[in-house]
Design an enzyme around this catalytic site. Structure first.
Site, PDB file in Angstrom:
ATOM      1  N   GLU A 241      -8.347  -0.413  -9.090  1.00  8.09           N
ATOM      2  CA  GLU A 241      -9.774  -0.472  -9.423  1.00  8.09           C
ATOM      3  C   GLU A 241     -10.115  -1.557 -10.436  1.00  8.09           C
ATOM      4  OE1 GLU A 241      -7.615   1.120 -12.223  1.00  8.09           O
ATOM      5  OE2 GLU A 241      -7.790   2.337 -10.422  1.00  8.09           O
TER       6      GLU A 241
ATOM      7  N   ASP B 130       3.798   7.873 -14.090  1.00 11.67           N
ATOM      8  CA  ASP B 130       4.161   7.325 -15.407  1.00 11.67           C
ATOM      9  C   ASP B 130       3.963   8.313 -16.560  1.00 11.67           C
ATOM     10  OD1 ASP B 130       4.488   5.033 -13.912  1.00 11.67           O
ATOM     11  OD2 ASP B 130       2.593   4.140 -14.526  1.00 11.67           O
TER      12      ASP B 130
END
Ligand code: F6P
Length: 337
Positions: free
Chosen positions: A73, A133
């Site tokens: 994005e 993550d």
């Protein structure tokens, strides 16, 4: 009520379980209408939108990836800093045209920041944190992380036997972007001898010494787990940098394995399926109570929520006094210091 749902940023195991958690709770329990927005935020721009019913949400709990598709994005982050830009207006119009009461954004740090910007422009938003993550600020854990740690741990287990047979040093590079959560957890779970994290300073001589000491003590191999975010000279990938430099400095044959995308592909672990379902279900509760501009999160064993404003633009990194790092030090594991 009518709600839209999209996934944005890198995919990870558990997105489909989350979509299902949001959608089924919304349709079955609250009689809401649910629309899937395809390809991330660009789906709102291009009007790639389709209504989801119970049957389209069936059979996806254990599927990897995202049935809605995704995209990075970055351009939206930039674009939304200028609320009058044509694309920003197209997104706002898309939301209004559909008559949506809320937009659910499943994504990592970047997505939560974009979600916050959209909420500041008047869209009702709920964010759901996702990433292997585990670096989204404001939540103890993100879904996808457990699956990635399971995959990386299994790989380290397998690397142990070949390392021992050949009396080699094996360097395993894991994902995690700027954060060392996967390296820390998979390194500890897989019994690594050296764990190198982007957040902690690394003294190369101490790493070589530690590996040398192990060989002198009759331990014929060493496993080094390194997070991909560790900075190296000439910006070389940490896996190849440490493989070459360890072999040169110690004279011990050294090989590397870069685990890469297998850490985020495929089916989510049972833990991630449950976590995704809980986060998704809770997001729908927030929508029902009209609590917008929030990201669902995990605090201890509880699911709750935090304002997107607090989360936007922050990263959750491994601190030097992290409990697992301290334990590892006490157990003789080297963190490069
Ligand atoms: O954020 C998830 C992640 O897999 C990181 O661990 C990695 O650095 C990055 O995405 C890779 O991104 P891309 O899909 O753009 O190659």
């Amino acid at each position: 009520m009518k709600i839209g749902i999209l996934s944005s940023g890198g995919d990870c195991p558990g997105i489909n379980a989350t979509i299902r958690g949001v959608g089924k709770t919304a349709i079955v329990n609250y009689g809401m209408e649910v629309f899937g927005i395809y390809g991330g935020f660009s789906g709102l721009l291009n009007r790639e939108i389709q209504q989801l019913d119970e049957s389209s949400l069936s059979g996806i709990l254990n599927l990897g990836g995202t049935v809605l598709g995704t995209s990075r994005e970055k351009k939206f982050k930039k674009m939304l800093s200028s609320p009058n830009a044509a694309e920003t207006q197209t997104i706002l119009e898309g939301y209004k045209e559909l008559g949506l009461d809320c937009l659910v954004c499943i994504g990592g740090n970047g997505t939560q920041k974009t979600a916050y910007k959209l909420s500041a422009l008047g869209i009702n938003i709920i964010g759901i944190p996702k990433t292997i993550d585990n670096d989204v600020w404001g939540t103890d854990i993100t879904f996808g992380f457990d699956t990635a740690v399971n995959i990386a741990t299994e790989a380290i287990d397998r690397i142990h036997s070949t390392a021992g047979s050949h009396r080699r040093v094996m360097v395993v590079e894991v994902m995690g972007h700027h954060a060392g959560w996967i390296a820390l957890h998979a390194g500890m779970a897989g019994g690594a001898d050296v764990i190198l994290l982007p957040e902690l300073p690394i003294n190369l001589d101490r790493v070589y010494e530690r590996i040398h000491e192990r060989f002198q003590k009759g331990k014929p191999y060493s496993i080094v787990v390194v997070g991909e975010g560790v900075k190296t000279e000439n910006k070389e990938n940490p896996g190849s940098f440490f493989t070459k430099s360890i072999e040169k400095a110690t004279g011990i044959e050294t090989r590397q394995t870069v685990l890469g995308y297998i850490q985020r592909g495929g089916s989510p672990s049972p833990y991630d399926r449950i976590l995704s379902s809980r986060l998704g279900g809770y997001a729908t509760e927030l929508i029902n109570y009209g609590k917008f501009g929030r990201m669902v999160c995990v605090k201890g064993n509880e699911i709750s929520s935090i304002s997107l404003e607090k989360v936007a633009g922050k990263l959750k990194l491994v601190e030097p006094d992290n409990e697992l790092v301290c334990l590892g030090h006490k157990m003789g594991i080297s963190f490069g210091d």
